[in-house]
Every structure is written in C-alpha cells, then in structure tokens.
Design a protein around this motif. Structure first.
Motif, PDB file in Angstrom:
ATOM      1  N   ALA B  92       1.089 -16.709  -3.037  1.00 40.48           N
ATOM      2  CA  ALA B  92       1.419 -15.462  -2.324  1.00 40.48           C
ATOM      3  C   ALA B  92       0.183 -14.729  -1.806  1.00 40.48           C
ATOM      4  CB  ALA B  92       2.202 -14.541  -3.249  1.00 40.48           C
ATOM      5  N   VAL B  93       0.388 -14.036  -0.681  1.00 39.04           N
ATOM      6  CA  VAL B  93      -0.643 -13.147  -0.139  1.00 39.04           C
ATOM      7  C   VAL B  93      -0.058 -11.739  -0.122  1.00 39.04           C
ATOM      8  CG1 VAL B  93      -2.211 -12.677   1.775  1.00 39.04           C
ATOM      9  CG2 VAL B  93      -1.392 -15.018   1.374  1.00 39.04           C
ATOM     10  N   VAL B  94      -0.697 -10.821  -0.841  1.00 37.49           N
ATOM     11  CA  VAL B  94      -0.180  -9.453  -0.951  1.00 37.49           C
ATOM     12  C   VAL B  94      -1.236  -8.475  -0.452  1.00 37.49           C
ATOM     13  CG1 VAL B  94       0.699  -7.671  -2.516  1.00 37.49           C
ATOM     14  CG2 VAL B  94       1.288 -10.077  -2.922  1.00 37.49           C
ATOM     15  N   GLY B  95      -0.842  -7.599   0.455  1.00 34.10           N
ATOM     16  CA  GLY B  95      -1.733  -6.572   0.979  1.00 34.10           C
ATOM     17  C   GLY B  95      -1.545  -5.272   0.220  1.00 34.10           C
ATOM     18  N   ILE B  96      -2.632  -4.533   0.055  1.00 30.15           N
ATOM     19  CA  ILE B  96      -2.547  -3.231  -0.610  1.00 30.15           C
ATOM     20  C   ILE B  96      -3.239  -2.208   0.275  1.00 30.15           C
ATOM     21  CG2 ILE B  96      -3.024  -1.917  -2.711  1.00 30.15           C
ATOM     22  CD1 ILE B  96      -2.921  -4.561  -4.217  1.00 30.15           C
ATOM     23  N   ALA B  97      -2.432  -1.266   0.766  1.00 32.04           N
ATOM     24  CA  ALA B  97      -2.919  -0.255   1.702  1.00 32.04           C
ATOM     25  C   ALA B  97      -3.260   1.013   0.934  1.00 32.04           C
ATOM     26  CB  ALA B  97      -1.840   0.028   2.745  1.00 32.04           C
ATOM     27  N   GLY B  98      -4.542   1.184   0.656  1.00 29.93           N
ATOM     28  CA  GLY B  98      -4.984   2.333  -0.129  1.00 29.93           C
ATOM     29  C   GLY B  98      -5.258   1.904  -1.557  1.00 29.93           C
ATOM     30  N   LYS B 168      -9.948   2.480   8.069  1.00 35.42           N
ATOM     31  CA  LYS B 168      -8.798   3.379   8.018  1.00 35.42           C
ATOM     32  C   LYS B 168      -7.648   2.697   8.767  1.00 35.42           C
ATOM     33  CE  LYS B 168      -8.118   8.280   7.966  1.00 35.42           C
ATOM     34  NZ  LYS B 168      -8.806   9.572   7.995  1.00 35.42           N
ATOM     35  N   LEU B 169      -6.563   2.474   8.069  1.00 33.38           N
ATOM     36  CA  LEU B 169      -5.417   1.820   8.707  1.00 33.38           C
ATOM     37  C   LEU B 169      -4.719   2.781   9.653  1.00 33.38           C
ATOM     38  CD1 LEU B 169      -3.866  -0.117   5.707  1.00 33.38           C
ATOM     39  CD2 LEU B 169      -4.532  -1.142   7.892  1.00 33.38           C
ATOM     40  N   ASP B 170      -4.271   2.247  10.784  1.00 34.77           N
ATOM     41  CA  ASP B 170      -3.457   3.043  11.697  1.00 34.77           C
ATOM     42  C   ASP B 170      -2.397   2.135  12.321  1.00 34.77           C
ATOM     43  OD1 ASP B 170      -4.582   1.656  13.909  1.00 34.77           O
ATOM     44  OD2 ASP B 170      -6.272   3.048  13.942  1.00 34.77           O
ATOM     45  N   HIS B 172      -2.206   0.820  15.029  1.00 35.43           N
ATOM     46  CA  HIS B 172      -2.697  -0.242  15.908  1.00 35.43           C
ATOM     47  C   HIS B 172      -3.266  -1.430  15.116  1.00 35.43           C
ATOM     48  CE1 HIS B 172      -2.040   2.498  19.175  1.00 35.43           C
ATOM     49  NE2 HIS B 172      -2.812   3.405  18.592  1.00 35.43           N
ATOM     50  N   ASN B 173      -4.058  -1.124  14.066  1.00 36.28           N
ATOM     51  CA  ASN B 173      -4.722  -2.237  13.359  1.00 36.28           C
ATOM     52  C   ASN B 173      -3.886  -2.811  12.209  1.00 36.28           C
ATOM     53  OD1 ASN B 173      -5.021  -0.404  11.267  1.00 36.28           O
ATOM     54  ND2 ASN B 173      -7.199  -0.036  11.627  1.00 36.28           N
ATOM     55  N   VAL B 174      -2.818  -2.123  11.829  1.00 31.10           N
ATOM     56  CA  VAL B 174      -2.057  -2.548  10.656  1.00 31.10           C
ATOM     57  C   VAL B 174      -1.501  -3.967  10.814  1.00 31.10           C
ATOM     58  CG1 VAL B 174       0.102  -1.480  11.457  1.00 31.10           C
ATOM     59  CG2 VAL B 174      -0.252  -1.826   9.033  1.00 31.10           C
ATOM     60  N   PHE B 175      -1.138  -4.328  12.019  1.00 31.10           N
ATOM     61  CA  PHE B 175      -0.508  -5.640  12.225  1.00 31.10           C
ATOM     62  C   PHE B 175      -1.516  -6.785  12.061  1.00 31.10           C
ATOM     63  CE2 PHE B 175       2.163  -2.606  14.503  1.00 31.10           C
ATOM     64  CZ  PHE B 175       3.377  -2.860  13.879  1.00 31.10           C
ATOM     65  N   SER B 176      -2.748  -6.573  12.521  1.00 22.85           N
ATOM     66  CA  SER B 176      -3.734  -7.643  12.361  1.00 22.85           C
ATOM     67  C   SER B 176      -4.251  -7.705  10.931  1.00 22.85           C
ATOM     68  CB  SER B 176      -4.897  -7.460  13.347  1.00 22.85           C
ATOM     69  OG  SER B 176      -5.526  -6.223  13.135  1.00 22.85           O
ATOM     70  N   VAL B 177      -4.460  -6.551  10.306  1.00 20.10           N
ATOM     71  CA  VAL B 177      -5.003  -6.543   8.938  1.00 20.10           C
ATOM     72  C   VAL B 177      -4.064  -7.262   7.965  1.00 20.10           C
ATOM     73  CG1 VAL B 177      -5.540  -5.038   6.971  1.00 20.10           C
ATOM     74  CG2 VAL B 177      -6.418  -4.471   9.239  1.00 20.10           C
ATOM     75  N   MET B 196       3.805   6.084   8.583  1.00 18.10           N
ATOM     76  CA  MET B 196       3.303   5.115   9.569  1.00 18.10           C
ATOM     77  C   MET B 196       3.650   3.678   9.141  1.00 18.10           C
ATOM     78  SD  MET B 196       0.618   2.766  10.047  1.00 18.10           S
ATOM     79  CE  MET B 196      -0.743   3.236   8.972  1.00 18.10           C
ATOM     80  N   LEU B 197       3.443   3.382   7.865  1.00 20.53           N
ATOM     81  CA  LEU B 197       3.711   2.014   7.399  1.00 20.53           C
ATOM     82  C   LEU B 197       5.214   1.698   7.392  1.00 20.53           C
ATOM     83  CD1 LEU B 197       1.273   0.986   4.519  1.00 20.53           C
ATOM     84  CD2 LEU B 197       1.515   0.030   6.789  1.00 20.53           C
ATOM     85  N   VAL B 198       6.025   2.678   7.006  1.00 22.53           N
ATOM     86  CA  VAL B 198       7.479   2.449   7.022  1.00 22.53           C
ATOM     87  C   VAL B 198       7.934   2.125   8.445  1.00 22.53           C
ATOM     88  CG1 VAL B 198       9.727   3.612   6.797  1.00 22.53           C
ATOM     89  CG2 VAL B 198       8.053   3.749   4.947  1.00 22.53           C
TER      90      VAL B 198
END
Lengths: 77, 275
Positions: B92-98, B168-170, B172-177, B196-198
């Motif tokens: 699995a690959v899991v992202g953590i925002a913050g 800083k996630l926004d 625009h960049n959230v999809f690539s990150v 924003m993430l929802v």
C-alpha cells in the motif's frame, strides 16, 4: 416529500434535531432548505451537502427519501 | 518415526526432524550471531544453553539494540498481522496531509503496522507549542516535520519507503503529490484545508482513491463521541464533528490521539478491503 437530515451539533437549524425526518415541498433545493431553517450565511458558505453518500451542491433539488448530511469541517489537528 | 517439530524463530517457521538444544538454532545458521537474550514463548529464557525446543515453540533471538534484518522484520509483522492482511499493507501507498497532532501519530501507527510506502507532506517546522500533542521531542524543534518524522519512523521501521514533500498543499498540487497513493489521510489543522481535500476527493480525478478526514477532536469531551463514519463512497470522517479548536477548547494529546487512531484504523480497514 420526506427526507432525513443530519448535521453537526453546533449548527443551529431551528428546533430540528439531527437525524430527524422532515416534510418538504417537491422541488426544494438544499439551499432553500438551509434558508428555511435559518442556517447562517457564514455556515452555508462552508457546507458541503452529502446526499445519499454522494457529494452534491446547494442548488440540487432534493428527492423523496433522500438522506442529506451537511458536512462542515471544524478546525483542529 | 519421530513426528516433525514445528517452531518459529524470529517470526520464521521452521520444521525440525528431532528436538534440538536452543543454542543450535543460531549455531547452525552462520549469519545468526550469538544472541544476548532468548525469548521462549514470550518469556526470557535463563538457561538457554541447556533448553530444548519442542513442537509449537516460538523463539526470538535478540541482540540488544540491534534492528532485525528486513526479512526477519517482515516475518514478525506477518506473524502479528496475519499473512492475508500483511500482503495488503506491504504493497500500500498512503499519503498523509499534515504532520501535526493527527498526521504524526497516524504515520507512526501505519509504519508500525507495516504499511509499505508513506507519502509525508507538510510545509512546517517543529515548534515548542507542538510538543503537547505531536510525535516530536525537544531535539526536533526547528527541524522540518517531514525530516523529523521520517527519522523517528526509521528508528523502529527502517524498511518503510518514505517520500517527503515539504510544501503547502493546495487544490492545484494535491493531485500530483498524491497521485501514487491508494488512501490519503487529511490531518490538517485548519478547516479550509480539510474542505479543500474533501472537494478534491469528490472530484473525478480522485474518484478511485479514498480520503480519511477528521473533524472535531479538541478539548476534553467524551472520547466515546469520536467516531468514524462513511461520508461518501470514498470519503471517511473521524471525529465528534463538533469540537473545534478554539480559546478554552484546546487541542490535547488524548483526544487528538484517539482521532488519529480512528484514522489509522480506517486506513487499514480500507486497505484490507473491509470498507
């Protein structure tokens, strides 16, 4: 028509309790419902309506039997 | 004919033809150095020079302060988690925002469980005010949270792959990150970031990925009010939905960690196909 409405406890929605079913006129939109319940403009700007577990929009007309959850994020992490 | 003796040594299964003294277990394997401690079925063994293994025994050979090999560590995780679950977690690959109160604890929990790849994202530095609830210590003050947390994780699981993004996630960049991720954990402090993430995960771009968000975890209200619920087919929400961080309702370690525990558990359930 009847729908079920759920919302976080801090939201003031008249005398309505979260999880209650309520009777609406056919064609009522989410936005119209929020106005009729007296939900403040400030809260409305941050509400994401979730209808039957799908993200929706305030201008969408509600349908009989819909389950509407008003998602409003609160800060802290 | 003697029955076979089935044992596990450092999480690996072995089958012996006859009873062996415990010391033979490392003497017959050149790569295994003499252990400092032998733990037999959960208890340290005082007379391990004399003891014989018997069928069903679980033996752990310990060198003090030494990390097990990747192979041994994976075997132990598999034994703990069950092979069926571990195969899901490992890939699995899991992202953590913050990486604050929520994100630092979620990352620790997932790394300890054996999730294979974590994508850690935060623009911030560790500050003294973070120490009340976030998984850092005084030596981390002033460091990037991404680096401090990656170092911390490497001390107990150096085998997890960690991708770091100090930004800083926004919208625009959230999809690539998070493009590689199966699941993303929203662990922001501010409500705007959560929103924003929802919305990002409500869009078609992330329709097949899951988000685990949190809302309502401040103060000292009942821990039992914090729950996990499914918002949409791919968005899960943890928290009491009410308790915002504000004056007189601070963020405190216990409830923050409970919410983080809900988030980490939701991630594992998603990865295991149980949601």
């Amino acid at each position: 028509m009847k729908i079920v409405l759920e919302f976080p406890g801090f939201l003031q929605a008249g005398t309505l309790q979260s999880g209650e079913s309520l009777e609406l006129d056919t064609g009522t939109t989410v936005s119209q419902l929020l106005n009729s319940l007296g939900v403040s403009e400030d809260h409305q700007r941050h509400i994401t309506p979730i209808i039957n577990q799908e993200e929706s929009r305030a201008e969408i007309e509600l349908q009989p039997g819909d389950h509407l959850f008003l998602y409003i994020p609160v800060g802290g992490g | 004919m003697n029955a076979k003796i089935r044992i596990t040594v450092n999480g690996k299964r072995r089958i012996l033809d006859k009873p062996l003294p415990v010391r033979n277990l490392w003497e017959e394997q050149k790569e295994t150095k003499k252990p400092d401690i032998v733990i037999l079925n959960g208890f340290p063994l005082d007379d391990w020079g004399q003891s014989f293994v018997k069928d069903g025994d679980s033996i752990v050979l310990v060198k003090k302060g030494q990390m097990p090999s990747r192979d041994e560590f994976e075997s132990m995780l598999t034994a703990r988690n069950s092979p069926d679950l571990q195969k899901h977690f490992r890939k699995a690959v899991v992202g953590i925002a913050g990486l604050g109160g929520l994100g630092s604890h979620v990352a620790m929990a997932l790394a300890r469980t054996g999730v294979g790849h974590l994508v850690l994202v935060d623009f911030d530095l560790v500050e003294p005010s973070n120490l009340n609830r976030q998984c850092y210590d005084a030596a981390d003050i002033g460091r990037n949270k991404t680096d401090a947390l990656a170092d911390r994780i490497s001390r107990f699981n150096p085998f997890v792959k960690i991708s770091r993004h100090q930004l800083k996630l926004d919208k625009h960049n959230v999809f690539s990150v998070f493009s590689e991720c199966d699941v993303v954990v929203e662990a922001f402090d501010r409500a705007e970031g959560k929103e924003m993430l929802v919305h990002a995960f409500g869009s078609l771009d992330f329709h097949s990925k899951c988000l685990v968000t949190a809302s309502g975890l401040a103060g000292i209200g009942s821990p039992n009010d914090i729950q996990t619920r499914r918002l949409t087919h791919n968005i899960f929400l943890c928290g009491d939905l009410v308790s915002a961080a504000k004056q007189g309702e601070g963020l405190m370690a216990p409830r923050v960690m409970i919410a983080a525990g809900h988030q980490a558990t939701a991630v594992l359930r998603i990865l295991a196909g149980r949601e």
